[in-house]
Design a protein around this motif. Structure first.
Motif, PDB file in Angstrom:
ATOM      1  N   SER A  17      34.058  35.439  38.678  1.00 20.96           N
ATOM      2  CA  SER A  17      33.985  36.325  37.803  1.00 20.96           C
ATOM      3  C   SER A  17      34.989  37.771  38.373  1.00 20.96           C
ATOM      4  CB  SER A  17      32.749  36.794  37.250  1.00 20.96           C
ATOM      5  OG  SER A  17      32.838  37.751  36.441  1.00 20.96           O
ATOM      6  N   ASP A  18      35.535  38.078  37.731  1.00 20.48           N
ATOM      7  CA  ASP A  18      36.545  39.396  38.079  1.00 20.48           C
ATOM      8  C   ASP A  18      35.581  40.561  37.822  1.00 20.48           C
ATOM      9  OD1 ASP A  18      36.780  39.450  35.244  1.00 20.48           O
ATOM     10  OD2 ASP A  18      38.963  40.051  35.311  1.00 20.48           O
ATOM     11  N   GLU A  19      34.551  40.335  37.233  1.00 19.33           N
ATOM     12  CA  GLU A  19      33.446  41.548  36.737  1.00 19.33           C
ATOM     13  C   GLU A  19      32.361  41.326  37.781  1.00 19.33           C
ATOM     14  OE1 GLU A  19      32.643  42.921  32.512  1.00 19.33           O
ATOM     15  OE2 GLU A  19      33.332  41.022  32.226  1.00 19.33           O
ATOM     16  N   THR A  23      25.999  37.674  33.680  1.00 22.15           N
ATOM     17  CA  THR A  23      26.192  37.174  32.135  1.00 22.15           C
ATOM     18  C   THR A  23      25.396  38.221  31.298  1.00 22.15           C
ATOM     19  OG1 THR A  23      26.564  34.781  32.680  1.00 22.15           O
ATOM     20  CG2 THR A  23      25.839  35.592  30.485  1.00 22.15           C
ATOM     21  N   PRO A  60      30.776  37.489  42.094  1.00 17.42           N
ATOM     22  CA  PRO A  60      31.257  38.619  41.124  1.00 17.42           C
ATOM     23  C   PRO A  60      32.447  39.332  42.027  1.00 17.42           C
ATOM     24  CG  PRO A  60      29.509  39.468  42.329  1.00 17.42           C
ATOM     25  CD  PRO A  60      29.563  37.925  42.902  1.00 17.42           C
ATOM     26  N   GLU A  63      38.659  37.920  41.301  1.00 16.17           N
ATOM     27  CA  GLU A  63      39.537  37.580  40.174  1.00 16.17           C
ATOM     28  C   GLU A  63      40.458  36.443  40.610  1.00 16.17           C
ATOM     29  OE1 GLU A  63      43.344  39.783  38.022  1.00 16.17           O
ATOM     30  OE2 GLU A  63      42.125  40.900  39.291  1.00 16.17           O
ATOM     31  N   ALA A  91      37.378  31.528  30.837  1.00 17.80           N
ATOM     32  CA  ALA A  91      37.769  33.196  30.992  1.00 17.80           C
ATOM     33  C   ALA A  91      37.582  34.019  29.884  1.00 17.80           C
ATOM     34  CB  ALA A  91      39.145  33.074  31.589  1.00 17.80           C
ATOM     35  N   ASN A 113      34.759  44.801  27.422  1.00 23.40           N
ATOM     36  CA  ASN A 113      33.410  44.607  28.395  1.00 23.40           C
ATOM     37  C   ASN A 113      32.655  45.700  28.628  1.00 23.40           C
ATOM     38  OD1 ASN A 113      35.049  46.119  30.350  1.00 23.40           O
ATOM     39  ND2 ASN A 113      36.368  44.388  30.910  1.00 23.40           N
TER      40      ASN A 113
END
Length: 225
Positions: A17-19, A23, A60, A63, A91, A113
């Protein structure tokens, strides 16, 4: 992940995840802006314990920038390569930002987001934002307009089409719905487009808009877009 584990208990699962967050509920960003949602409700799958439960290698802030399907590797930002047997792209969507002059000014943000929601809340609680312009009267735009208005912000909404929620409602229903929002003090500019965003000292001060087919500009003062 849940469905996969129902049929395969053993295979290794790597989740990128790019964050930086586990979840979370993406439909609750207006709650984050208001500050009225608990951690349990926001991270509704249980946070990091979800990945422990399903034995997922959660990575995390990774990206993915490309996939080499001949060598079967995912390349992440920075050059790291992660091999795979099967690659699932999940994505989701992203916020399209039109190439409007001034979109890089401070006080201009998407509202998609968790980072966006936290940023918007920080601007408001700092006292810096008194007037906001929202570009687009879709579901997110309308929800955020109500949220900001309830927080005491002066709200203006610019919509390209002739009605709010243009992909959900016809003109009759949209006008009825908009009338309730207007009673709450939200100002709408239908059939308008944003021409430019203006500011000084790297912070937004006004949004330049035009009625479709017109060459005359209006300027709506704003501390946030």
């Amino acid at each position: 992940v849940e469905a996969f584990r129902q049929v395969d208990k053993e295979s290794e699962i790597i989740l990128l995840s790019d964050e930086e967050y586990p979840t979370y509920a993406p439909n609750c960003m207006e709650n984050v802006i208001r500050g009225d949602i608990s951690e349990e409700a926001l991270f509704y799958k249980g946070g990091y314990t979800f990945y422990e439960k399903y034995r997922v290698d959660f990575r995390p802030k990774k990206e993915a920038v490309s996939v080499d399907n001949k060598r079967k590797v995912v390349i992440v930002k920075g050059g790291e390569e992660i091999p795979y047997d099967k690659c699932l792209l999940a994505a989701g969507a992203y916020s399209f930002v039109p190439p409007i002059p001034g979109v890089n000014l401070g006080g201009v943000s998407t509202a998609k987001n968790l980072d966006d929601a936290k940023r918007i809340r920080d601007w408001i609680t700092s006292g810096r934002v008194k007037r906001a312009v929202i570009v687009g009267a879709g579901p997110i735009g309308v929800e955020d307009a109500e949220t900001l208005r309830h927080m005491g912000i002066e709200v203006h909404v610019v919509e390209f089409f002739d009605r709010v929620l243009p992909r959900m409602l016809d003109k009759f229903m949209a006008d009825r719905y908009m009338s309730f929002l207007e009673r709450e003090g939200i100002r709408f500019y239908l059939n308008h487009q944003v021409v430019a965003i203006h500011g000084e000292d790297n912070w937004v001060e006004a949004v330049e808009i035009r009625h479709l087919g017109s060459d005359k500009s209006k300027f709506v003062e704003a501390d946030m877009v």
